[in-house]
Design an enzyme around this catalytic site. Sequence first.
Site, PDB file in Angstrom:
ATOM      1  NE  ARG A  67      -1.531  -2.263   2.831  1.00  0.00           N
ATOM      2  CZ  ARG A  67      -1.607  -3.529   2.414  1.00  0.00           C
ATOM      3  NH1 ARG A  67      -2.645  -3.935   1.760  1.00  0.00           N
ATOM      4  NH2 ARG A  67      -0.641  -4.394   2.689  1.00  0.00           N
ATOM      5  CB  THR A  68       3.448   2.582   2.255  1.00  0.00           C
ATOM      6  OG1 THR A  68       2.719   2.071   3.371  1.00  0.00           O
ATOM      7  CG2 THR A  68       4.004   3.946   2.582  1.00  0.00           C
ATOM      8  CE  LYS A 115      27.128  -3.240  -6.598  1.00  0.00           C
ATOM      9  NZ  LYS A 115      27.472  -2.150  -7.510  1.00  0.00           N
ATOM     10  NE  ARG A 132       7.191   0.653   4.877  1.00  0.00           N
ATOM     11  CZ  ARG A 132       5.975   0.121   4.815  1.00  0.00           C
ATOM     12  NH1 ARG A 132       5.843  -1.140   4.477  1.00  0.00           N
ATOM     13  NH2 ARG A 132       4.905   0.844   5.084  1.00  0.00           N
ATOM     14  CG  HIS A 166       3.639   3.870   8.657  1.00  0.00           C
ATOM     15  ND1 HIS A 166       3.800   4.693   7.547  1.00  0.00           N
ATOM     16  CD2 HIS A 166       3.174   2.683   8.172  1.00  0.00           C
ATOM     17  CE1 HIS A 166       3.449   4.019   6.456  1.00  0.00           C
ATOM     18  NE2 HIS A 166       3.075   2.809   6.809  1.00  0.00           N
TER      19      HIS A 166
END
Length: 302
Positions: free
Chosen positions: A51-52, A80, A101, A129
Amino acid sequence: MKNKNLVSITDFTKEEYLRILELAAEFEKNPRQEILNGFVISTLFFEPSTRTRLSFETAINGLGGRVIGFSDSGATSASKGETLHDTIKMVSNYADLIVMRHPLEGSARLASEVSSVPIVNAGDGANQHPTQTLLDMYSILKTQGTLKNLKIFMVGDLKYGRTVHSLLQAMSEFNTTFYFISPDELKMPATYKLHLDKMGLEYYEGGDLTEFLHEADILYMTRVQQERFTDPIEYERVKNAYILRNKMLEGTKDTMKILHPLPRVNEIHTDVDASPHAYYFNQARNGVFVRMAILSSILGIK
Ligand code: CP
């Protein structure tokens, strides 16, 4: 709000929350506007999302902006050994705003300290959030007609649930009474309860979901998040602690709505989906308009 970071919900004032909600309502009425023409927005997802990320990208596309980014950090130079510091330094050369995120608490704040463009936190570990909170508030306002004097039940994983932490902080500005329903292992952390004490707000804590449910205006269900547990035995013990079924909603207020940030696992049985109380899929749709409002405000367009 121009050029502000949105790392924690407390980075915005109450007036700014209300402005975002007002703008979101405008975008819901008129979602196709080419106001992000010429802007590049980066979506960096170091942790899974449906969703986000997709609602941010839908919002950017709908407003005529361009998106660069990744949904799998394994395919980037982070694999890496490139540090988050260096990744953010680089990406802030390419984009006008970064949505990120990351699984580590504090990562979004670190990113905001090294970035030359605004950072929007799309979830940092169990911490915050904030864009979810703004869409939760928009959903509450749309369904209740007010943000003030509501009774909000928060159920499930209140320890690791970043969505409930951000929502508690924001809704504490609106004389909310909170009911925290969780297993003992997943209680709301003391720091958030201290915040409510300082604000002079009432809250109740318990383990029985149905006892006071008839008083609820909002029932905010959450998933027990397997990915936050270090001990798999502890997860097994609590994973089925709450399963909401349609028959448990008898006697609740007609106006009571069930929210859930989603994804759900089994904490809301599918027999609830057809109930007039179920609002979680509409809630996710609201995310597009709220994210349009957030992006256009921070980019100084609205
Ligand atoms: N609510 C939420 O953050 O959902 P995703 O994890 O799918 O983005």
